[in-house]
Design a protein around this motif. Structure first.
Motif, PDB file in Angstrom:
ATOM      1  N   ARG A  52      34.154  50.099  33.228  1.00 50.72           N
ATOM      2  CA  ARG A  52      33.804  48.688  33.395  1.00 50.72           C
ATOM      3  C   ARG A  52      34.938  47.962  34.104  1.00 50.72           C
ATOM      4  N   THR A  53      34.685  46.705  34.441  1.00 50.87           N
ATOM      5  CA  THR A  53      35.666  45.888  35.134  1.00 50.87           C
ATOM      6  C   THR A  53      36.267  44.866  34.179  1.00 50.87           C
ATOM      7  N   PRO A  54      37.506  44.451  34.395  1.00 49.98           N
ATOM      8  CA  PRO A  54      38.076  43.391  33.554  1.00 49.98           C
ATOM      9  C   PRO A  54      37.415  42.039  33.762  1.00 49.98           C
ATOM     10  N   TRP A  55      36.672  41.887  34.879  1.00 52.45           N
ATOM     11  CA  TRP A  55      36.053  40.593  35.182  1.00 52.45           C
ATOM     12  C   TRP A  55      34.542  40.752  35.199  1.00 52.45           C
ATOM     13  N   GLN A  56      33.910  40.368  34.126  1.00 51.80           N
ATOM     14  CA  GLN A  56      32.461  40.415  34.061  1.00 51.80           C
ATOM     15  C   GLN A  56      31.962  39.323  33.122  1.00 51.80           C
ATOM     16  N   PRO A  98      34.436  31.132  33.729  1.00 49.42           N
ATOM     17  CA  PRO A  98      35.749  30.974  33.089  1.00 49.42           C
ATOM     18  C   PRO A  98      36.671  32.148  33.397  1.00 49.42           C
ATOM     19  N   ILE A  99      37.885  31.829  33.798  1.00 48.49           N
ATOM     20  CA  ILE A  99      38.877  32.839  34.195  1.00 48.49           C
ATOM     21  C   ILE A  99      40.171  32.509  33.462  1.00 48.49           C
ATOM     22  N   ASP A 100      40.711  33.450  32.716  1.00 46.97           N
ATOM     23  CA  ASP A 100      41.930  33.162  31.955  1.00 46.97           C
ATOM     24  C   ASP A 100      43.165  33.873  32.493  1.00 46.97           C
ATOM     25  N   ARG A 101      43.038  34.741  33.472  1.00 51.36           N
ATOM     26  CA  ARG A 101      44.215  35.443  33.979  1.00 51.36           C
ATOM     27  C   ARG A 101      44.181  35.630  35.488  1.00 51.36           C
ATOM     28  N   GLY A 102      43.360  34.853  36.227  1.00 52.86           N
ATOM     29  CA  GLY A 102      43.264  35.009  37.669  1.00 52.86           C
ATOM     30  C   GLY A 102      42.372  36.172  38.052  1.00 52.86           C
ATOM     31  N   LEU A 103      42.020  36.254  39.321  1.00 53.58           N
ATOM     32  CA  LEU A 103      41.155  37.308  39.846  1.00 53.58           C
ATOM     33  C   LEU A 103      41.942  38.162  40.829  1.00 53.58           C
ATOM     34  N   TRP A 108      39.836  44.447  43.300  1.00 48.24           N
ATOM     35  CA  TRP A 108      38.438  44.290  42.865  1.00 48.24           C
ATOM     36  C   TRP A 108      37.727  43.324  43.814  1.00 48.24           C
ATOM     37  N   PRO A 109      37.475  43.731  45.033  1.00 48.60           N
ATOM     38  CA  PRO A 109      36.936  42.794  46.033  1.00 48.60           C
ATOM     39  C   PRO A 109      35.408  42.771  46.134  1.00 48.60           C
ATOM     40  N   VAL A 110      34.714  43.500  45.281  1.00 54.73           N
ATOM     41  CA  VAL A 110      33.252  43.592  45.384  1.00 54.73           C
ATOM     42  C   VAL A 110      32.622  42.750  44.283  1.00 54.73           C
ATOM     43  N   LEU A 111      31.830  41.761  44.678  1.00 51.98           N
ATOM     44  CA  LEU A 111      31.117  40.930  43.719  1.00 51.98           C
ATOM     45  C   LEU A 111      29.731  41.522  43.490  1.00 51.98           C
ATOM     46  N   ALA A 112      29.378  41.712  42.207  1.00 54.66           N
ATOM     47  CA  ALA A 112      28.101  42.358  41.867  1.00 54.66           C
ATOM     48  C   ALA A 112      27.305  41.465  40.916  1.00 54.66           C
ATOM     49  N   GLU A 184      12.644  29.276  40.094  1.00 53.50           N
ATOM     50  CA  GLU A 184      13.515  29.735  39.015  1.00 53.50           C
ATOM     51  C   GLU A 184      14.237  31.025  39.403  1.00 53.50           C
ATOM     52  N   LEU A 185      15.438  31.142  38.866  1.00 55.44           N
ATOM     53  CA  LEU A 185      16.239  32.351  39.021  1.00 55.44           C
ATOM     54  C   LEU A 185      16.820  32.680  37.653  1.00 55.44           C
ATOM     55  N   VAL A 186      16.608  33.898  37.172  1.00 55.25           N
ATOM     56  CA  VAL A 186      17.198  34.340  35.908  1.00 55.25           C
ATOM     57  C   VAL A 186      18.424  35.185  36.233  1.00 55.25           C
ATOM     58  N   LEU A 187      19.591  34.635  35.955  1.00 55.24           N
ATOM     59  CA  LEU A 187      20.858  35.314  36.228  1.00 55.24           C
ATOM     60  C   LEU A 187      21.279  36.087  34.980  1.00 55.24           C
ATOM     61  N   ARG A 188      21.543  37.381  35.135  1.00 53.98           N
ATOM     62  CA  ARG A 188      21.826  38.229  33.985  1.00 53.98           C
ATOM     63  C   ARG A 188      23.283  38.662  33.862  1.00 53.98           C
ATOM     64  N   HIS A 189      23.932  38.883  34.985  1.00 51.90           N
ATOM     65  CA  HIS A 189      25.277  39.457  34.901  1.00 51.90           C
ATOM     66  C   HIS A 189      25.999  39.200  36.223  1.00 51.90           C
ATOM     67  N   VAL A 190      27.308  38.988  36.129  1.00 50.54           N
ATOM     68  CA  VAL A 190      28.157  38.852  37.309  1.00 50.54           C
ATOM     69  C   VAL A 190      29.433  39.631  37.039  1.00 50.54           C
ATOM     70  N   ALA A 191      29.892  40.392  38.035  1.00 52.11           N
ATOM     71  CA  ALA A 191      31.103  41.194  37.839  1.00 52.11           C
ATOM     72  C   ALA A 191      31.845  41.348  39.161  1.00 52.11           C
ATOM     73  N   LEU A 192      33.149  41.521  39.034  1.00 56.45           N
ATOM     74  CA  LEU A 192      33.972  41.958  40.162  1.00 56.45           C
ATOM     75  C   LEU A 192      34.213  43.452  39.995  1.00 56.45           C
ATOM     76  N   GLU A 193      34.026  44.212  41.055  1.00 56.64           N
ATOM     77  CA  GLU A 193      34.134  45.661  40.957  1.00 56.64           C
ATOM     78  C   GLU A 193      35.057  46.214  42.026  1.00 56.64           C
ATOM     79  N   ARG A 194      35.455  47.463  41.823  1.00 58.92           N
ATOM     80  CA  ARG A 194      36.258  48.193  42.796  1.00 58.92           C
ATOM     81  C   ARG A 194      35.348  48.859  43.819  1.00 58.92           C
ATOM     82  N   PRO A 195      35.832  49.050  45.026  1.00 54.98           N
ATOM     83  CA  PRO A 195      35.028  49.822  45.989  1.00 54.98           C
ATOM     84  C   PRO A 195      34.848  51.268  45.551  1.00 54.98           C
TER      85      PRO A 195
END
Length: 494
Positions: A52-56, A98-103, A108-112, A184-195
């Motif tokens: 998993r990613t630290p940013w999700q 919400p971000i508590d330690r920066g991005l 981790w340049p891939v937004l998913a 309408e749009l149902v948003l379920r998850h957002v993450a920053l990922e590695r290539p």
């Protein structure tokens, strides 16, 4: 009657206990901070080991968003396994995370983002970094349930036109969504990922941070290709020093693991289930209700009344959001203290008292001391607003009522001499500022004086005025390296 030798020995013992209490404040704060840093590092390691990613973010209510709302004209409701977003006017709206330690956008340049199947929308990404303007990408069509967007390949722009090269570190991330009115749009998850997959973090060799070598270590850290480097704070660092090192490192590498010096614990501390907290709260409320009907001795009354406030503060249950069971326990414990004080007022005290007496004004003697500390060891002056000053006066009055009108008299019953009751009350006041070590020390020293003054006048108001004035002075001019902040509980770590 005690002899001079006995009095001298008593004073020496009192002074030794004061010194030990001041030292204990520092040690308690350091232990709390070390455990917190280990927990944060362990959370990153667990995420990376599980792929998993630290940013999700998995939004389920508006409380999972920055400001708990959309920036724009959109309705937010809870949906099954997601957040339902409905455009009201067809104009773009933004969602902040919400971000508590920066991005770490370099590693981790891939937004998913993930959504439920539905009508396609236009999606833009907005970021900002310290000293940089907010930049937004050109809109792309988002139709598939799962998107993988390489932020390095997008075209960015800012208003006014400025450099929008994707930074290695960002402090803000938003999704800008454009949908037709009523859609309408149902948003379920957002993450920053590695290539590509991340190597297991357990193979990292810890780097011991050293003030003398920090410029060289800083350059090596910035150039390191390791996604989550492991670093140790210098041995013997205080809570404030450990967090200062943590902030330095995260300013360069937001996914870094900063831990205290020495061997690392083998297993992470178990997380208390929410159900267990509610069960503990139920038992606590039942105990308070029983004692309200059938009063017990001073020791049990003190322990039960203080359990709620200490649960919130020393239990680190007040962070970005307060734990609901702990908050209820705080309110219940202090309400029980008020009820008990009203029913058992065996020690007279006054809110105002005899203000014309010289002893009434003694607590205010610490105000020039606080001002002198700000002048000698302070930073740039940041005066408080009138509203904050008035609010804090009320908060100081509440704290001093709890310590002086409720806690101190009961310690006077339990302990053989008044000075030991004063010492116990000051220690309790310090404990209610855990884990802010420097603030605990200041509060302990100040309450020794204020409790001694209170015994002579039995008036709460002058102590509350002195408390508020000193705190506002310290907050305006002393917060910096030595005193990190005036925050307590888990808020101290942010």
């Amino acid at each position: 009657m005690p002899s001079r030798v006995e009095k001298a020995l008593g004073l020496v013992g009192f002074a030794l206990l004061v010194a030990l209490a001041l030292l204990a404040c520092r040690q308690v704060a350091a232990r709390y901070t070390a455990r917190y840093l280990e927990q944060q590092a362990g959370a990153i390691e667990t995420a990376l080991e599980a792929g998993r990613t630290p940013w999700q973010w998995s939004p389920r209510s508006r409380h999972d968003l920055v400001a708990q709302r959309a920036f724009g004209n959109a309705q937010i409701t809870t949906a099954m396994n997601g957040l339902r977003l409905t455009s009201r006017d067809g104009q773009p709206f933004e969602l902040g995370w919400p971000i508590d330690r920066g991005l770490d956008l370099a590693h981790w340049p891939v937004l998913a983002p993930t959504r439920a199947p539905g009508t396609p929308v236009l999606l833009s990404i907005v970021w900002s970094a310290e000293g940089r303007p907010s930049c937004v990408s050109k809109p792309i069509t988002w139709a598939d349930p799962v998107a993988r967007i390489d932020l390095r390949t997008l075209s960015w722009q800012a208003t006014p036109a400025e450099d929008c090269t994707l930074p290695a570190r960002a402090d803000m991330l938003r999704l800008r969504i454009t949908a037709s009115t009523g859609s309408e749009l149902v948003l379920r998850h957002v993450a920053l990922e590695r290539p590509q997959a991340v190597a297991q973090p357990g193979v990292s060799r810890a780097v011991l941070l050293d003030p003398a070598r920090w410029p060289r270590q800083r350059a090596a850290l910035a150039a390191s290709a390791e996604p989550s480097p492991l670093l140790q704070t210098p041995a013997g660092a205080s809570a404030e020093q450990m967090l200062a090192w943590r902030d330095r490192v995260l300013a360069l590498r937001p996914a870094a693991r900063v831990v205290p010096a020495g061997p690392r614990p083998g297993a992470a501390a178990a997380i208390v289930p929410v159900a267990a907290e509610w069960m503990a709260l139920a038992g606590y409320l039942c105990g308070l209700a029983w004692l309200a009907r059938r009063p017990a001795g001073a020791a049990i009354t003190l322990a039960m009344a203080l359990a709620g406030p200490l649960w919130v503060i020393a239990g680190l249950r007040w962070g970005l959001h307060a734990s609901v069971p702990a908050a209820v326990a705080f309110a219940a414990g202090t309400s029980f203290a008020a009820w008990t004080s009203w029913r058992q007022r065996s020690h007279p005290w006054h809110w105002i008292g005899s203000w014309h007496s010289w002893s009434w004004w003694l607590p205010l003697a610490l105000v020039p001391v606080a001002g002198g500390l700000c002048i000698l060891a302070g930073n740039a002056w940041t005066p408080p607003t009138t509203g904050r000053a008035l609010t804090y006066l009320g908060w100081a009055g509440f704290q001093q009522w709890l310590i002086l009108a409720f806690i101190l008299p009961r310690f006077e019953r339990l302990l053989p001499a008044t000075r030991w009751a004063v010492l116990a009350a000051a220690t309790t006041f310090a404990a209610l500022h855990t884990p802010n070590g420097a603030l605990m020390q200041l509060c302990f020293a100040a309450e020794l004086w204020w409790a001694w003054c209170f015994i002579r006048s039995r008036s709460v108001l002058p102590v509350a005025l002195a408390h508020a004035a000193c705190a506002l002075l310290v907050g305006a001019g002393l917060v910096g390296q030595g005193l990190r902040s005036l925050e307590v509980s888990a808020r101290f770590f942010f």
